[in-house]
Design an enzyme around this catalytic site. Structure first.
Site, PDB file in Angstrom:
ATOM      1  N   ARG A 137      -9.906   2.379   5.745  1.00 26.40           N
ATOM      2  CA  ARG A 137      -9.912   1.323   6.735  1.00 26.40           C
ATOM      3  C   ARG A 137      -8.782   0.314   6.562  1.00 26.40           C
ATOM      4  O   ARG A 137      -8.013   0.053   7.483  1.00 26.40           O
ATOM      5  CB  ARG A 137     -11.249   0.545   6.697  1.00 26.40           C
ATOM      6  N   THR A 138      -8.680  -0.285   5.370  1.00 25.99           N
ATOM      7  CA  THR A 138      -7.782  -1.425   5.193  1.00 25.99           C
ATOM      8  C   THR A 138      -6.327  -1.007   5.377  1.00 25.99           C
ATOM      9  O   THR A 138      -5.559  -1.671   6.084  1.00 25.99           O
ATOM     10  CB  THR A 138      -7.993  -2.035   3.793  1.00 25.99           C
ATOM     11  N   HIS A 141     -11.297  -9.699  -1.350  1.00 24.47           N
ATOM     12  CA  HIS A 141     -10.813  -8.820  -0.275  1.00 24.47           C
ATOM     13  C   HIS A 141     -10.786  -9.715   0.972  1.00 24.47           C
ATOM     14  O   HIS A 141     -11.665  -9.622   1.837  1.00 24.47           O
ATOM     15  CB  HIS A 141     -11.782  -7.647  -0.116  1.00 24.47           C
ATOM     16  N   LYS A 146       5.656   6.510 -13.880  1.00 25.25           N
ATOM     17  CA  LYS A 146       6.659   6.801 -14.915  1.00 25.25           C
ATOM     18  C   LYS A 146       6.757   5.658 -15.920  1.00 25.25           C
ATOM     19  O   LYS A 146       7.723   5.576 -16.678  1.00 25.25           O
ATOM     20  CB  LYS A 146       8.024   7.033 -14.266  1.00 25.25           C
ATOM     21  N   ARG A 170      -3.045  -3.493  -2.575  1.00 28.37           N
ATOM     22  CA  ARG A 170      -4.397  -3.231  -3.105  1.00 28.37           C
ATOM     23  C   ARG A 170      -4.209  -2.718  -4.526  1.00 28.37           C
ATOM     24  O   ARG A 170      -3.379  -1.836  -4.775  1.00 28.37           O
ATOM     25  CB  ARG A 170      -5.137  -2.195  -2.272  1.00 28.37           C
TER      26      ARG A 170
HETATM   27  N1   CP Z   1     -13.697  -1.925   3.567  1.00 26.87           N
HETATM   28  C1   CP Z   1     -12.694  -1.334   2.868  1.00 26.87           C
HETATM   29  O1   CP Z   1     -11.976  -1.975   2.099  1.00 26.87           O
HETATM   30  O2   CP Z   1     -12.542   0.000   3.129  1.00 26.87           O
HETATM   31  P1   CP Z   1     -11.384   0.903   2.526  1.00 26.87           P
HETATM   32  O3   CP Z   1     -11.621   1.029   1.051  1.00 26.87           O
HETATM   33  O4   CP Z   1     -11.479   2.220   3.246  1.00 26.87           O
HETATM   34  O5   CP Z   1     -10.071   0.208   2.797  1.00 26.87           O
END
Ligand code: CP
Length: 310
Positions: free
Chosen positions: A62-63, A140, A90, A112
Site C-alpha cells: 500500500r504505502t 507511520h 554490500k 521505510r
Molecule cells: N499499511 C501499510 O503500511 O501497508 P504496507 O505495509 O503494504 O505499506
C-alpha cells in the site's frame, strides 16, 4: 486547494511533531486533492520537474504504491530503491547511501526502514525533504493521517469520538501514530490486546488501556484492528493465531457492542480470520478500502506541502 505557505515542516518524521493545526491543514489539503483521482485524466502539473525517491528497506504494498501513485498524479519523476537493489547489501551504511542519493539532487526522499529513527538520521544527511513511510515500531505518519481523514469524512469532526485500537500495540508504528493523531484531534483512544503485546507507558501516549475486548469496543465510533507484527517479535508472544482470533478477533457479536454505525478499520495487510473474519472485513461497516483511497490523497498533500517549504 489549501495553501502550502502556512505549513512549516520540511520533513514528515512523525505525527508527534505536528500540531492540531498542522494536521487539520494536511487533511484539508488532502481533501482538496482527492477529486483528482476521480478524473479521467488523473494528472496535475503541481510537482512537474521534481524528483522523488522511494527508499523502501522493508516490504510494502500500500504505502509504496500509494506514494508512487500520488507523486505521478502530481507529475513528479519517481524512482524506487529496494534493499536487494541497494548497496547497503554490500556493507554501505544508510548515511553513506543517503549522501550518495543526495548528490543526485532529489527533492523528496520517502523512506521505510526496520530501524526506528532511520528517517531522522536520513533527514540529517540530505538536503531533500524526508517523509517517514514507517520506521520500526516508531511511527507511520502518512497511515495515521489517512486514518484520521477516513474517520473525519464519515463523522465530520474527530472531537469526542471513541476509537478502539485492538491487537499488537507494542510492535505497531500505526498504533503510535494513530494514538498521537486521534488524541491530538480530540478523540479518546482505548486500547486492548494480549498483555504481551501492550507496551509499558501506553497511558503516557494518551491512550486508555482496557481490561477486556468488550470494554474497549463498547460504544466505539471506530474499531481499528492491527496485524500481529511477527517480523518485530524476537520470541513468540502468542500461544497460537487460532487462540488470538478467538480472544481478540472482531466477530460480529463483538462489533455489535460498538455504535450501530461504527467504522471497521485496518491499516493492512489483513490476516483474514485472525484480526477480522471475512464477514466483518468485507461487511457494510468496513472502510478498509476507503483508507487505501484516502492514502493517495494524503500522500499527495504531504508531497505538495513539504515542497512548499523548500
Ligand atoms: N499499511 C501499510 O503500511 O501497508 P504496507 O505495509 O503494504 O505499506
Amino acid at each position: 486547494m489549501a495553501s502550502g505557505s502556512t505549513f512549516a515542516h520540511r520533513h514528515i518524521l512523525g505525527l508527534e511533531q505536528l500540531s492540531r493545526e498542522d494536521i487539520s491543514h494536511i487533511l484539508a489539503t488532502a481533501d482538496s486533492f482527492k477529486e483528482i483521482s476521480t478524473r479521467s485524466i488523473k494528472k496535475v502539473p503541481t510537482l512537474r520537474g521534481h524528483t522523488i525517491i522511494n527508499l523502501f528497506f522493508e516490504p510494502s504494498t500500500r504505502t509504496r504504491l500509494s506514494f508512487e501513485v500520488a507523486a505521478k498524479r502530481m507529475s513528479a519523476d519517481t524512482f524506487n530503491i529496494s534493499p536487494s537493489t541497494s548497496s547497503t547489501t554490500k556493507g554501505e551504511t544508510l548515511a553513506d547511501t543517503a549522501r550518495n542519493i543526495s548528490a543526485m539532487h532529489p527533492d523528496i526522499i520517502i523512506i521505510r526502514h526496520a530501524c526506528s529513527g532511520a528517517p531522522l538520521l536520513l533527514s540529517r544527511c540530505v538536503k531533500a525533504a524526508v517523509i517517514n513511510a514507517g520506521d520500526g515500531a516508531h511511527e507511520h505518519p502518512s497511515q495515521g493521517l489517512l486514518d484520521l481523514m477516513t474517520v473525519k469524512e464519515r463523522r465530520t469532526t474527530l472531537s469526542g469520538l471513541k476509537i478502539a485500537l485492538i491487537g499488537d500495540i507494542a510492535h505497531s508504528r500505526v498504533a503510535r501514530s494513530d494514538i498521537i493523531g486521534f488524541t491530538r484531534m480530540g478523540s479518546a483512544v482505548h486500547v486492548y490486546g494480549p498483555s504481551t503485546l501492550i507496551p509499558k507507558g501506553i497511558d503516557q501516549l494518551g491512550a486508555t488501556l482496557c481490561t477486556s475486548l468488550e470494554e474497549a469496543v463498547r460504544d466505539a465510533d471506530v474499531v481499528m484492528t492491527l496485524r500481529i507484527q511477527h517480523e518485530r517479535q524476537n520470541d513468540p508472544l502468542l500461544p497460537s493465531l487460532r487462540e488470538y482470533a478467538r480472544q481478540f478477533g472482531i466477530s460480529g457479536r463483538i462489533l455489535s457492542l460498538a455504535k450501530p454505525d461504527a467504522l471497521v478499520m485496518h491499516p493492512g495487510p489483513v490476516n483474514r480470520g485472525v484480526e477480522l473474519p471475512p464477514e466483518v472485513a468485507d461487511g457494510p461497516q468496513s472502510v478498509i478500502l476507503d483508507q487505501v483511497t484516502n492514502g493517495v490523497a494524503v500522500r499527495m498533500a504531504l508531497l505538495y506541502l513539504v515542497m512548499g517549504t523548500s
